[in-house]
Design an enzyme around this catalytic site. Structure first.
Site, PDB file in Angstrom:
ATOM      1  N   GLY A  59     -33.335 -69.392   1.167  1.00  6.77           N
ATOM      2  CA  GLY A  59     -33.000 -68.929   2.521  1.00  6.77           C
ATOM      3  C   GLY A  59     -31.506 -69.032   2.650  1.00  6.77           C
ATOM      4  O   GLY A  59     -30.767 -68.494   1.833  1.00  6.77           O
ATOM      5  N   GLU A  60     -31.064 -69.785   3.638  1.00  4.48           N
ATOM      6  CA  GLU A  60     -29.636 -69.964   3.853  1.00  4.48           C
ATOM      7  C   GLU A  60     -29.390 -71.451   4.053  1.00  4.48           C
ATOM      8  O   GLU A  60     -29.830 -72.030   5.043  1.00  4.48           O
ATOM      9  CB  GLU A  60     -29.231 -69.134   5.077  1.00  4.48           C
ATOM     10  CG  GLU A  60     -27.755 -69.106   5.338  1.00  4.48           C
ATOM     11  CD  GLU A  60     -26.954 -68.628   4.129  1.00  4.48           C
ATOM     12  OE1 GLU A  60     -27.313 -67.609   3.520  1.00  4.48           O
ATOM     13  OE2 GLU A  60     -25.972 -69.312   3.801  1.00  4.48           O
ATOM     14  N   SER A  61     -28.717 -72.054   3.090  1.00  2.00           N
ATOM     15  CA  SER A  61     -28.574 -73.512   3.142  1.00  2.00           C
ATOM     16  C   SER A  61     -27.797 -73.973   4.369  1.00  2.00           C
ATOM     17  O   SER A  61     -28.068 -75.045   4.927  1.00  2.00           O
ATOM     18  CB  SER A  61     -27.919 -74.019   1.865  1.00  2.00           C
ATOM     19  OG  SER A  61     -26.723 -73.338   1.602  1.00  2.00           O
ATOM     20  N   CYS A  92     -33.196 -72.309  -4.907  1.00  5.48           N
ATOM     21  CA  CYS A  92     -32.060 -71.541  -4.386  1.00  5.48           C
ATOM     22  C   CYS A  92     -31.366 -72.288  -3.240  1.00  5.48           C
ATOM     23  O   CYS A  92     -30.720 -73.301  -3.502  1.00  5.48           O
ATOM     24  CB  CYS A  92     -32.520 -70.136  -4.007  1.00  5.48           C
ATOM     25  SG  CYS A  92     -31.153 -68.989  -3.974  1.00  5.48           S
ATOM     26  N   ARG A 121     -22.191 -72.166  -4.835  1.00 10.48           N
ATOM     27  CA  ARG A 121     -23.011 -71.232  -4.047  1.00 10.48           C
ATOM     28  C   ARG A 121     -22.629 -69.795  -4.381  1.00 10.48           C
ATOM     29  O   ARG A 121     -21.506 -69.504  -4.765  1.00 10.48           O
ATOM     30  CB  ARG A 121     -22.783 -71.459  -2.543  1.00 10.48           C
ATOM     31  CG  ARG A 121     -23.346 -72.771  -2.040  1.00 10.48           C
ATOM     32  CD  ARG A 121     -23.064 -72.940  -0.551  1.00 10.48           C
ATOM     33  NE  ARG A 121     -23.777 -71.975   0.274  1.00 10.48           N
ATOM     34  CZ  ARG A 121     -23.547 -71.810   1.581  1.00 10.48           C
ATOM     35  NH1 ARG A 121     -22.633 -72.528   2.206  1.00 10.48           N
ATOM     36  NH2 ARG A 121     -24.249 -70.916   2.266  1.00 10.48           N
ATOM     37  N   HIS A 198     -36.109 -67.703  -7.717  1.00  5.79           N
ATOM     38  CA  HIS A 198     -37.254 -67.700  -6.788  1.00  5.79           C
ATOM     39  C   HIS A 198     -38.567 -67.411  -7.514  1.00  5.79           C
ATOM     40  O   HIS A 198     -39.023 -66.261  -7.496  1.00  5.79           O
ATOM     41  CB  HIS A 198     -37.064 -66.595  -5.745  1.00  5.79           C
ATOM     42  CG  HIS A 198     -35.964 -66.844  -4.767  1.00  5.79           C
ATOM     43  ND1 HIS A 198     -36.174 -67.405  -3.534  1.00  5.79           N
ATOM     44  CD2 HIS A 198     -34.640 -66.591  -4.843  1.00  5.79           C
ATOM     45  CE1 HIS A 198     -35.036 -67.489  -2.879  1.00  5.79           C
ATOM     46  NE2 HIS A 198     -34.077 -67.004  -3.651  1.00  5.79           N
ATOM     47  N   GLU A 200     -41.409 -67.907  -6.471  1.00 15.37           N
ATOM     48  CA  GLU A 200     -42.397 -67.465  -5.468  1.00 15.37           C
ATOM     49  C   GLU A 200     -42.317 -65.963  -5.218  1.00 15.37           C
ATOM     50  O   GLU A 200     -43.163 -65.402  -4.539  1.00 15.37           O
ATOM     51  CB  GLU A 200     -42.215 -68.263  -4.154  1.00 15.37           C
ATOM     52  CG  GLU A 200     -41.053 -67.856  -3.269  1.00 15.37           C
ATOM     53  CD  GLU A 200     -39.675 -68.290  -3.777  1.00 15.37           C
ATOM     54  OE1 GLU A 200     -39.569 -68.833  -4.897  1.00 15.37           O
ATOM     55  OE2 GLU A 200     -38.700 -68.059  -3.042  1.00 15.37           O
TER      56      GLU A 200
HETATM   57  N1  LIG Z   1     -31.720 -66.882  -1.883  1.00 15.44           N
HETATM   58  C1  LIG Z   1     -31.105 -67.935  -1.417  1.00 15.44           C
HETATM   59  O1  LIG Z   1     -31.708 -68.964  -1.131  1.00 15.44           O
HETATM   60  C2  LIG Z   1     -29.646 -67.775  -1.189  1.00 15.44           C
HETATM   61  C3  LIG Z   1     -28.900 -69.044  -0.959  1.00 15.44           C
HETATM   62  C4  LIG Z   1     -27.660 -68.784  -0.134  1.00 15.44           C
HETATM   63  N2  LIG Z   1     -26.719 -67.971  -0.854  1.00 15.44           N
HETATM   64  C5  LIG Z   1     -27.018 -70.105   0.278  1.00 15.44           C
HETATM   65  O2  LIG Z   1     -25.922 -70.355  -0.072  1.00 15.44           O
HETATM   66  O3  LIG Z   1     -27.618 -70.873   0.954  1.00 15.44           O
END
Ligand SMILES: NC(=O)CC[C@H](N)C(=O)O
Length: 219
Positions: A59-61, A92, A121, A198, A200
């Site tokens: 997702g987005e950390s 991820c 990242r 990923h 999943e």
């Molecule tokens: N697919 C992902 O989980 C991307 C991670 C995202 N680029 C981050 O820095 O959090």
């Protein structure tokens, strides 16, 4: 309660795909697991503490870390992942969220300081540079020579900060990558797993999740 409970952190990101993959593993292979395995989404500390293991999705950390802090969930998450009896898998953004040190874009991410690595990242560039590459994981998943690993704005592990505890599972070879590849999967001790990609999203391929259940949750 008998049996094992796997939680999937559902604050943000691609959690439903993990839930679906894990549930399909249980439906198809549960008979050979030797005990009951159930899968729940985790948004509260009550749900968290029911779990034997926790998957932290992609997702987005930045968002994941902010939501965890603003909802007051961060301290429980921190305590849970640092409990060595719990099995933790970060994919991820999840990998980023559990790591000790971020090499870049680190101001908004308060990590869980679990995995002793330094992470870069967005190491492959933007969304448009996402890719799926067939990987030979047979070095750790028996017979799995052709796994379709999807990388989406993925991180890479730049440096292992504790080589006693952290073992590299897979080095990805890409055009322009260093000679010995980019570290994209590691294991710490016997309870922490982290992957840049990923599994999943490998539509019908359950091998990675089945391995996680057998090698981590059931051990
Ligand atoms: N697919 C992902 O989980 C991307 C991670 C995202 N680029 C981050 O820095 O959090």
């Amino acid at each position: 309660m008998s049996g094992k409970v796997i939680g999937v952190l559902a604050l943000q990101g691609a959690f439903i795909e993990h839930v679906n993959h894990l549930e399909r593993c249980v439906d198809l292979n549960g008979g050979s697991y030797g005990q009951a395995v159930s899968v729940i989404t985790v948004r509260t500390k009550e749900e968290l503490w029911k779990c034997d293991g926790l998957v932290i999705p992609g997702g987005e950390s930045t968002a994941m870390s902010l939501i965890a802090q603003r909802t007051g969930f961060y301290p429980d998450l921190y305590e849970f992942v640092h409990n060595k009896d719990k099995k933790i898998w970060g994919t991820c953004a999840g990998l980023i969220f559990i790591s000790d040190v971020l090499a870049n874009e680190n101001t908004l991410v308060k990590t869980l300081e679990l995995l002793h690595v330094k992470v870069k990242r967005n190491a492959f560039g933007r969304q448009a540079q996402s890719f799926t590459q067939e990987c030979d994981f047979s070095g750790f998943i028996p017979g799995c020579t052709d796994f379709p690993a999807t990388f989406i704005r993925a991180p890479v592990i730049e440096e292992i900060l504790d080589s006693e505890d952290v073992k590299v599972l897979y080095r990805l070879e890409r055009e322009g990558s260093p000679q010995n590849g980019l570290v994209v999967a590691v294991k710490q001790g016997d309870n922490v797993l982290a992957t840049s990609f990923h599994p999943e999203l490998a539509e019908t391929d359950l091998r990675f999740h089945d391995w996680f259940i057998r090698e981590f949750i059931l051990k």
